[in-house]
Scaffold this motif. Structure first.
Motif, PDB file in Angstrom:
ATOM      1  N   ASP A   4     123.705  49.266 105.483  1.00 19.44           N
ATOM      2  CA  ASP A   4     122.973  48.680 106.609  1.00 19.44           C
ATOM      3  C   ASP A   4     121.591  49.300 106.817  1.00 19.44           C
ATOM      4  OD1 ASP A   4     125.014  46.920 107.061  1.00 19.44           O
ATOM      5  OD2 ASP A   4     125.886  48.021 108.746  1.00 19.44           O
ATOM      6  N   PRO A   5     121.439  50.649 106.743  1.00 18.94           N
ATOM      7  CA  PRO A   5     120.097  51.215 106.936  1.00 18.94           C
ATOM      8  C   PRO A   5     119.081  50.702 105.916  1.00 18.94           C
ATOM      9  CG  PRO A   5     121.765  52.925 107.153  1.00 18.94           C
ATOM     10  CD  PRO A   5     122.468  51.709 106.638  1.00 18.94           C
ATOM     11  N   THR A   6     119.553  50.415 104.691  1.00 17.85           N
ATOM     12  CA  THR A   6     118.660  49.872 103.664  1.00 17.85           C
ATOM     13  C   THR A   6     118.061  48.559 104.126  1.00 17.85           C
ATOM     14  OG1 THR A   6     120.078  50.854 101.965  1.00 17.85           O
ATOM     15  CG2 THR A   6     118.494  49.186 101.240  1.00 17.85           C
ATOM     16  N   TRP A   7     118.927  47.660 104.615  1.00 22.20           N
ATOM     17  CA  TRP A   7     118.461  46.330 105.006  1.00 22.20           C
ATOM     18  C   TRP A   7     117.678  46.380 106.306  1.00 22.20           C
ATOM     19  CZ3 TRP A   7     118.935  44.850 100.523  1.00 22.20           C
ATOM     20  CH2 TRP A   7     120.094  45.055  99.775  1.00 22.20           C
ATOM     21  N   LEU A   8     117.976  47.338 107.163  1.00 20.90           N
ATOM     22  CA  LEU A   8     117.211  47.484 108.398  1.00 20.90           C
ATOM     23  C   LEU A   8     115.780  47.932 108.107  1.00 20.90           C
ATOM     24  CD1 LEU A   8     119.896  49.192 110.680  1.00 20.90           C
ATOM     25  CD2 LEU A   8     119.072  46.835 110.811  1.00 20.90           C
ATOM     26  N   VAL A   9     115.622  48.905 107.207  1.00 20.30           N
ATOM     27  CA  VAL A   9     114.277  49.348 106.818  1.00 20.30           C
ATOM     28  C   VAL A   9     113.520  48.213 106.153  1.00 20.30           C
ATOM     29  CG1 VAL A   9     112.980  50.897 105.285  1.00 20.30           C
ATOM     30  CG2 VAL A   9     114.890  51.789 106.639  1.00 20.30           C
ATOM     31  N   LEU A  10     114.201  47.517 105.243  1.00 18.15           N
ATOM     32  CA  LEU A  10     113.552  46.392 104.563  1.00 18.15           C
ATOM     33  C   LEU A  10     113.186  45.286 105.541  1.00 18.15           C
ATOM     34  CD1 LEU A  10     115.324  45.769 101.130  1.00 18.15           C
ATOM     35  CD2 LEU A  10     112.928  46.300 101.554  1.00 18.15           C
ATOM     36  N   GLY A  11     114.094  44.994 106.476  1.00 19.69           N
ATOM     37  CA  GLY A  11     113.804  43.976 107.474  1.00 19.69           C
ATOM     38  C   GLY A  11     112.605  44.345 108.324  1.00 19.69           C
ATOM     39  N   GLY A  12     112.541  45.629 108.728  1.00 18.54           N
ATOM     40  CA  GLY A  12     111.401  46.088 109.514  1.00 18.54           C
ATOM     41  C   GLY A  12     110.095  45.931 108.760  1.00 18.54           C
ATOM     42  N   LEU A  13     110.115  46.265 107.468  1.00 14.11           N
ATOM     43  CA  LEU A  13     108.904  46.178 106.652  1.00 14.11           C
ATOM     44  C   LEU A  13     108.557  44.739 106.279  1.00 14.11           C
ATOM     45  CD1 LEU A  13     109.481  49.265 104.315  1.00 14.11           C
ATOM     46  CD2 LEU A  13     107.546  48.964 105.874  1.00 14.11           C
ATOM     47  N   LEU A  14     109.513  44.017 105.735  1.00 17.51           N
ATOM     48  CA  LEU A  14     109.219  42.690 105.175  1.00 17.51           C
ATOM     49  C   LEU A  14     109.115  41.587 106.225  1.00 17.51           C
ATOM     50  CD1 LEU A  14     111.469  42.752 101.967  1.00 17.51           C
ATOM     51  CD2 LEU A  14     109.099  43.497 102.253  1.00 17.51           C
ATOM     52  N   ILE A  15     109.733  41.789 107.383  1.00 13.39           N
ATOM     53  CA  ILE A  15     109.643  40.791 108.458  1.00 13.39           C
ATOM     54  C   ILE A  15     108.747  41.296 109.586  1.00 13.39           C
ATOM     55  CG2 ILE A  15     110.928  39.456 110.172  1.00 13.39           C
ATOM     56  CD1 ILE A  15     113.388  39.691 108.338  1.00 13.39           C
ATOM     57  N   GLY A  16     109.025  42.511 110.061  1.00 15.48           N
ATOM     58  CA  GLY A  16     108.294  43.045 111.203  1.00 15.48           C
ATOM     59  C   GLY A  16     106.810  43.243 110.943  1.00 15.48           C
ATOM     60  N   LYS A  17     106.453  43.759 109.770  1.00 13.83           N
ATOM     61  CA  LYS A  17     105.043  44.001 109.459  1.00 13.83           C
ATOM     62  C   LYS A  17     104.224  42.712 109.472  1.00 13.83           C
ATOM     63  CE  LYS A  17     103.965  48.395 108.368  1.00 13.83           C
ATOM     64  NZ  LYS A  17     102.816  49.124 108.913  1.00 13.83           N
ATOM     65  N   PRO A  18     104.590  41.701 108.670  1.00  9.94           N
ATOM     66  CA  PRO A  18     103.778  40.473 108.648  1.00  9.94           C
ATOM     67  C   PRO A  18     103.706  39.785 110.004  1.00  9.94           C
ATOM     68  CG  PRO A  18     105.275  40.536 106.769  1.00  9.94           C
ATOM     69  CD  PRO A  18     105.688  41.650 107.685  1.00  9.94           C
ATOM     70  N   VAL A  19     104.850  39.659 110.692  1.00  9.02           N
ATOM     71  CA  VAL A  19     104.872  38.965 111.975  1.00  9.02           C
ATOM     72  C   VAL A  19     104.079  39.741 113.022  1.00  9.02           C
ATOM     73  CG1 VAL A  19     106.352  38.161 113.859  1.00  9.02           C
ATOM     74  CG2 VAL A  19     107.056  37.809 111.484  1.00  9.02           C
ATOM     75  N   GLY A  20     104.267  41.059 113.074  1.00  8.36           N
ATOM     76  CA  GLY A  20     103.545  41.881 114.047  1.00  8.36           C
ATOM     77  C   GLY A  20     102.047  41.842 113.845  1.00  8.36           C
ATOM     78  N   ILE A  21     101.606  41.957 112.590  1.00  5.27           N
ATOM     79  CA  ILE A  21     100.168  41.933 112.293  1.00  5.27           C
ATOM     80  C   ILE A  21      99.584  40.553 112.583  1.00  5.27           C
ATOM     81  CG2 ILE A  21      98.502  42.008 110.386  1.00  5.27           C
ATOM     82  CD1 ILE A  21     100.164  44.344 109.240  1.00  5.27           C
ATOM     83  N   LEU A  22     100.321  39.498 112.261  1.00  2.00           N
ATOM     84  CA  LEU A  22      99.839  38.139 112.540  1.00  2.00           C
ATOM     85  C   LEU A  22      99.685  37.911 114.048  1.00  2.00           C
ATOM     86  CD1 LEU A  22      99.136  35.244 111.711  1.00  2.00           C
ATOM     87  CD2 LEU A  22     101.594  34.724 111.750  1.00  2.00           C
ATOM     88  N   ILE A  23     100.700  38.259 114.821  1.00  2.00           N
ATOM     89  CA  ILE A  23     100.660  38.009 116.268  1.00  2.00           C
ATOM     90  C   ILE A  23      99.560  38.816 116.948  1.00  2.00           C
ATOM     91  CG2 ILE A  23     101.921  38.298 118.433  1.00  2.00           C
ATOM     92  CD1 ILE A  23     104.485  37.621 116.901  1.00  2.00           C
ATOM     93  N   MET A  24      99.536  40.130 116.697  1.00  2.00           N
ATOM     94  CA  MET A  24      98.554  40.981 117.369  1.00  2.00           C
ATOM     95  C   MET A  24      97.144  40.730 116.848  1.00  2.00           C
ATOM     96  SD  MET A  24     100.197  42.543 119.689  1.00  2.00           S
ATOM     97  CE  MET A  24      99.081  43.842 120.212  1.00  2.00           C
TER      98      MET A  24
END
Length: 425
Positions: free
Chosen positions: A319-339
């Protein structure tokens, strides 16, 4: 392109080789690998991993892992701090003035991964959340060298998005240093030892930097400053750096950050030319001269950092593997796009000429390559023996950092789908 590839080979190729060797070694003979990582170099030493004996006395053991992660990686973070310092303080610095306004996107690049990481952890249940919550900062990192290289492949060397990406990555690293110092202490804060580090920085600045310039005021040839530079060179700063590092270790702040107070005290150039600019190679100020001298040692340090930290067994994926990947691969693009979109259109700060709003999404995909700093944060966020079921949390989180290289492929695909027009230099 050659300059960028040259930088990557200088600072990251040996790191990758070390990481690959670690993966092979850990998955063929895990016992000997972990024995190598924790090999004791000195028992009852004045630095090292602290442990308490039966009588309640604290002893320190200097291991190979401690030597590279806590002592020698301080040189790597000093170089990162040097780039951030020049970007902020020097004339034409990358993070000065109005150019820094659009880096509100950087905030999105930090908050997005944290929200996704912790949000998904909560969905997976309280046991998972409790086990992984301390690793919220692991997916916030961006690897400057690799993200810049991939950014040039996706956008072309002359696209304004590449410079925007570089500024974002530098600011991201600055925020990462702050996060490490504040949120990942190695013990209870001992202010008196932190004051030792500050005193070392102030003293070396006054005696080796400010005072010689003061004495040379009005003198064209600057005799005192010249004597200090030629006769003492970097030695006063090396001594101050050792004192500062020791102060950080005893203060309970991660000692790999121990050289940060010393970097601003070193005489530096009058203006910045940029991280990958040719002119940087020809600057002779003391700060750049020290960076040039550290080039080869840091290459070797990064090789051993990869070797000592990336040795994760493939059965540790969880689970920690997919959480880190989710944070990077989903959170980074979406966060940078929105802000980034908020900064550009709501706050009316605009985007660089020739850059579209949709380019922010692609930049976010590129910035999702965490690797070096993500590996480092994973190693300090979790104890090696913390388990989630049968999965070692630290190892699983490190695997997520290693898998973040998938962002390179995703970035190229995103560039095609978003119809990025590559621009040559």
């Amino acid at each position: 392109m050659y300059k960028v590839w040259n930088f990557v080979t200088n600072y990251s190729l040996l790191l990758i080789i070390g990481a690959v060797l670690a993966l092979i070694w850990a998955n063929t003979d895990a016992q000997s690998y972990h024995a190598f990582v924790e090999y004791p170099l000195a028992e009852n030493f004045f630095i090292g991993h602290p442990h308490m004996d039966e009588a309640g006395h604290v002893h320190r053991t200097l291991t190979l892992h401690y030597l590279f992660n806590d002592v020698l990686m301080a040189l790597f973070f000093a170089i990162a701090a040097k780039e951030v310092w020049e970007a902020v303080i020097l004339k034409n610095g990358s993070l000065r003035g109005k150019k820094a306004a659009t880096l509100i996107a950087t905030l999105g690049g930090m908050l997005g991964p944290i929200v996704v990481y912790l949000g998904l952890a909560m969905v997976l249940g309280s046991d998972t959340y409790d086990a992984v919550k301390n690793g919220w900062a692991v997916p916030t990192a961006t690897d400057i060298a690799f993200s810049y290289l991939v950014g040039r492949i996706v956008f072309g060397a002359g696209h304004p998005a590449v410079r925007f990406l570089l500024l974002l990555a530098i600011a991201d690293d600055a925020a990462g240093l702050v996060i490490l110092a504040i949120f990942y202490p190695t013990g209870e804060l001992a202010v008196q030892w932190l004051l030792l580090s500050i005193a070392a920085a102030v003293l070396v600045f006054v005696l080796a930097n400010w005072l010689p310039r003061k004495l040379d005021a009005g003198k064209e040839v600057r005799p005192t400053s010249t004597w200090v530079r030629q006769s003492l060179s970097y030695w006063p700063y090396l001594i101050a750096a050792c004192i500062s590092w020791y102060g950080f270790m005893r203060a309970g702040i991660h000692p790999a950050l121990g050289l940060l107070p010393i970097v601003p005290t070193i005489p530096h150039a009058d203006r910045a030319f940029g991280l990958f600019a040719d002119a940087e190679q020809h600057l002779s100020d003391l700060l750049n001269d020290i960076e040039h001298k550290l080039k080869t040692p840091v290459e070797i340090i990064l090789f051993f950092f990869g070797l000592l930290n990336a040795g994760v067994e493939f059965n540790a994926i969880g689970d920690p593997t997919w959480l880190v990947l989710g944070g990077l691969l989903i959170g980074k693009p979406v966060g940078i796009l929105i802000m980034g979109a908020l900064a550009a259109h709501v706050f009316r700060l605009g985007l660089p000429a020739g850059m579209r709003t949709i380019d922010l999404l692609v930049i976010g995909c590129v910035a999702a390559i965490g690797f070096t700093v993500s590996l480092f944060i994973a190693s300090v966020a979790f104890d090696a023996d913390t388990m989630l079921g049968s999965t070692p949390v630290q190892a699983a989180a490190k695997m997520g950092a290693l898998f973040s290289f998938a962002a390179a492929i995703i970035s190229i695909v995103a560039g095609k789908l978003c119809r990025v027009q590559k621009q040559s230099a």
